[in-house]
Design a protein around this motif. Structure first.
Motif, PDB file in Angstrom:
ATOM      1  N   ILE A   1      57.160  86.865  74.765  1.00  0.00           N
ATOM      2  CA  ILE A   1      56.069  85.950  75.139  1.00  0.00           C
ATOM      3  C   ILE A   1      54.818  86.737  75.494  1.00  0.00           C
ATOM      4  O   ILE A   1      53.710  86.402  75.062  1.00  0.00           O
TER       5      ILE A   1
ATOM      6  N   VAL B   1      49.118  76.539  73.015  1.00  0.00           N
ATOM      7  CA  VAL B   1      49.885  77.249  74.040  1.00  0.00           C
ATOM      8  C   VAL B   1      49.645  76.620  75.413  1.00  0.00           C
ATOM      9  O   VAL B   1      50.583  76.360  76.169  1.00  0.00           O
ATOM     10  N   THR B   2      48.388  76.370  75.733  1.00  0.00           N
ATOM     11  CA  THR B   2      48.043  75.757  77.020  1.00  0.00           C
ATOM     12  C   THR B   2      48.671  74.374  77.153  1.00  0.00           C
ATOM     13  O   THR B   2      49.199  74.009  78.208  1.00  0.00           O
TER      14      THR B   2
ATOM     15  N   ILE C   1      52.639  74.644  77.596  1.00  0.00           N
ATOM     16  CA  ILE C   1      53.001  75.163  78.921  1.00  0.00           C
ATOM     17  C   ILE C   1      52.701  74.139  80.002  1.00  0.00           C
ATOM     18  O   ILE C   1      53.496  73.919  80.920  1.00  0.00           O
ATOM     19  N   SER C   2      51.556  73.469  79.904  1.00  0.00           N
ATOM     20  CA  SER C   2      51.191  72.435  80.888  1.00  0.00           C
ATOM     21  C   SER C   2      52.194  71.292  80.856  1.00  0.00           C
ATOM     22  O   SER C   2      52.630  70.799  81.909  1.00  0.00           O
TER      23      SER C   2
ATOM     24  N   LEU D   1      55.466  72.378  82.440  1.00  0.00           N
ATOM     25  CA  LEU D   1      55.346  72.479  83.895  1.00  0.00           C
ATOM     26  C   LEU D   1      55.414  71.104  84.554  1.00  0.00           C
ATOM     27  O   LEU D   1      56.045  70.932  85.597  1.00  0.00           O
TER      28      LEU D   1
ATOM     29  N   PHE E   1      63.561  76.240  79.704  1.00  0.00           N
ATOM     30  CA  PHE E   1      62.166  76.260  79.260  1.00  0.00           C
ATOM     31  C   PHE E   1      61.783  77.603  78.646  1.00  0.00           C
ATOM     32  O   PHE E   1      60.922  77.675  77.767  1.00  0.00           O
ATOM     33  N   THR E   2      62.418  78.672  79.108  1.00  0.00           N
ATOM     34  CA  THR E   2      62.178  79.978  78.496  1.00  0.00           C
ATOM     35  C   THR E   2      62.598  79.959  77.031  1.00  0.00           C
ATOM     36  O   THR E   2      61.873  80.432  76.153  1.00  0.00           O
TER      37      THR E   2
ATOM     38  N   ILE F   1      60.048  77.644  75.120  1.00  0.00           N
ATOM     39  CA  ILE F   1      58.721  78.268  74.969  1.00  0.00           C
ATOM     40  C   ILE F   1      58.766  79.409  73.964  1.00  0.00           C
ATOM     41  O   ILE F   1      57.911  79.505  73.083  1.00  0.00           O
TER      42      ILE F   1
END
Length: 395
Positions: free
Chosen positions: A45, A59-60, A63-64, A67, A96-97, A100
Motif C-alpha cells: 500500500i 483512493v480517498t 478509504i473514507s 472508515l 479492510f487491509t 484495500i
C-alpha cells in the motif's frame, strides 16, 4: 511510466507472496503461521501511494467509505457485544487491509494493463507450490519426516506453504485447466500427481468440477444449463451408490469411500448420522442465528471470526456461509442469484473466466486460508466487471 513498468513484477510479487507463503507445517511436531500479509500488504500500500500510481480521488473515496463502515461496525459491536470489541476491531481492520490492498492492486493492474503478467507469475507461484508438494512427499517416503505437511486423519498430507491441503484447491484447479488449454503435458502431470498426493477430497472435487464447467463454456447458456442438470443427475446416482457402499471390519480412516460415505450421510440426514465437520459447522451457524433472531439480517460483519457459534471451527466453512452469517440469508440469496447468472453468462475461456469458475466452486465448498483466497475472487470480479460488458451484470 518507466518506474511503474519496472515496479510491475515487484508489485505482483508482493501481492502473491502472502497467499503462497502462509504456513510451515511439520506434522505432529507443530506448525508455524508466517502471517507475511502483515508485512507485505502494508508495504505494498505504501509503495503504491508513494509512487503516485493510483488515482487520488478513488483512493480517498474508498478509504473514507471503509472508515465510515468501520465506525458503524464497531458501534454495532459496542452496543450489542462490548466484550467482543477488541476481537471485532482486529478482525475488521485485517479484513479492510485485504480489501484495500486488493482494490489498490486492481487499480494498478488496470492502469498499466499488466493482467497477463499477473497471471503468468500466478502460474509460476502455483507451479513452485506443487513442486514443493511432490518434494515433501519424496522426503517423507524416503525418511518418514513430515515437512510442509500435516498429519490430519493420521495420514501424510502435503500442502507446500499453504495453510492446509484443501487450500490447494483453487490453485491446482486453475493450474490443471490452464495446463490442458496451453498443452503443457508436464505441468498436467504435476497437477495430477499433487491431486493424488494431497489427501484432500475437496481438492479432487473442486478440480474435476471446474474442469467440467470449463468444457461447458463453448456451449450456449441453454445447453450449458441442460448439461449441468445432466451432471447433477449423474452425481445423484454416484452419491446413492456411495451411500449403499459397505465394508465390514474396516476403520473409518483406512477407507476413503467409508470416509466419503460418512460425510454424505451427514448431509443427507442433516448431521444426525455420519460425520462431516464442515456440515456440522454450518448447522451450528444457522442454529446460532435462529437463537438470536438474526437469520435474515445476520450477526454483523465479520462476526464469524470472533463469535463462538461452534465448538468445531472458529469461522464459517465457506465464503457463502460467512456472508450469510454476517449479513443474513437475504444477502446470501442475492449473492447466489448473481453467481449463478454470471456462471451461465461467462463470455469465454480466458484466464479470468476460468479463475472465476475456480473461485466460485472453491469458496462454495471450502474456507481454507480465508481472505487470502477470497481476495483473489474479488480481484477477478473487479477486473472482469471493468473489462467485459457481459460479465458481472446480474440485472
Amino acid at each position: 511510466m518507466m518506474i511503474a513498468y519496472r515496479l510491475q513484477p515487484v508489485i505482483i510479487f508482493l501481492y502473491l507472496v502472502p497467499i503462497f507463503f502462509a504456513n510451515v507445517d511439520f506434522g505432529a511436531k507443530g506448525e508455524f503461521f508466517l502471517r507475511s500479509h502483515l508485512i507485505f500488504y502494508p508495504l505494498l500500500i505504501v509503495i503504491l501511494l508513494q509512487k503516485n500510481v493510483l488515482p487520488l480521488k478513488k483512493v480517498t473515496l474508498i478509504i473514507s467509505l471503509l472508515l465510515v463502515i468501520l465506525l458503524i461496525y464497531l458501534g454495532d459491536t459496542f452496543l450489542n457485544r462490548p466484550y467482543y470489541l477488541a476481537s471485532s476491531f482486529a478482525s475488521t481492520l485485517l479484513f479492510f487491509t485485504y480489501v484495500i490492498v486488493t482494490y489498490f492492486f486492481f487499480l494498478f493492474v488496470k492502469k498499466y494493463d499488466c493482467l497477463q503478467q499477473f497471471y503468468d507469475l500466478f502460474y509460476r507461484f502455483i507451479k513452485v507450490s506443487l513442486i514443493l508438494v511432490i518434494a515433501s512427499w519424496g522426503i517423507h517416503f524416503s525418511s518418514g519426516i513430515y515437512v510442509l505437511a500435516d498429519d490430519g486423519y493420521g495420514l501424510f498430507r502435503p500442502h507446500a506453504l499453504l495453510s492446509e491441503p484443501s487450500a490447494l484447491s483453487l490453485f491446482v484447479s486453475w493450474f490443471f485447466i490452464r495446463s490442458i488449454r496451453d498443452k503443457r503435458p508436464v505441468d498436467l502431470l504435476i497437477a495430477l500427481t499433487c491431486m493424488s498426493l494431497s489427501g484432500s477430497l475437496i481438492l479432487i472435487i473442486v478440480t474435476f468440477s471446474t474442469f467440467l464447467f470449463y468444457l461447458s463454456l463453448s456451449l450456449s447458456a441453454s445447453r450449458r444449463l441442460v448439461l449441468y442438470i445432466a451432471i447433477l443427475a449423474i452425481v445423484h446416482f454416484v452419491v446413492q451408490a456411495i451411500l449403499d457402499y459397505s465394508r465390514i471390519g474396516v476403520d473409518y480412516l483406512d477407507d476413503p469411500l467409508i470416509k466419503l460415505k460418512a460425510a454424505l450421510e451427514a448431509i443427507v440426514y442433516l448431521g444426525s448420522e455420519g460425520y462431516n465437520p464442515r456440515l456440522n459447522t454450518v448447522l451450528d451457524l444457522f442454529r446460532f442465528m435462529l437463537e438470536n433472531n438474526r437469520l435474515y439480517l445476520g450477526m454483523g460483519p465479520l462476526s464469524d471470526t470472533y463469535l463462538p457459534f461452534s465448538s468445531i471451527a472458529g469461522s464459517a466453512s465457506s465464503l457463502l456461509f460467512m456472508l450469510i452469517f454476517n449479513f443474513g440469508i437475504l444477502v446470501g440469496s442475492v449473492i447466489i442469484v448473481i453467481l449463478l447468472y454470471n456462471l451461465l453468462k461467462l463470455p469465454d475461456k480466458s484466464d479470468s473466466s476460468v479463475l472465476f469458475i475456480c473461485c466460485v466452486i472453491t469458496t462454495s465448498l471450502n474456507s481454507a486460508q480465508g481472505m487470502l483466497v477470497y481476495q483473489i475472487m474479488l480481484l477477478v470480479m473487479l477486473y472482469a466487471k471493468n473489462k467485459e460488458n457481459t460479465f458481472f451484470r446480474p440485472f
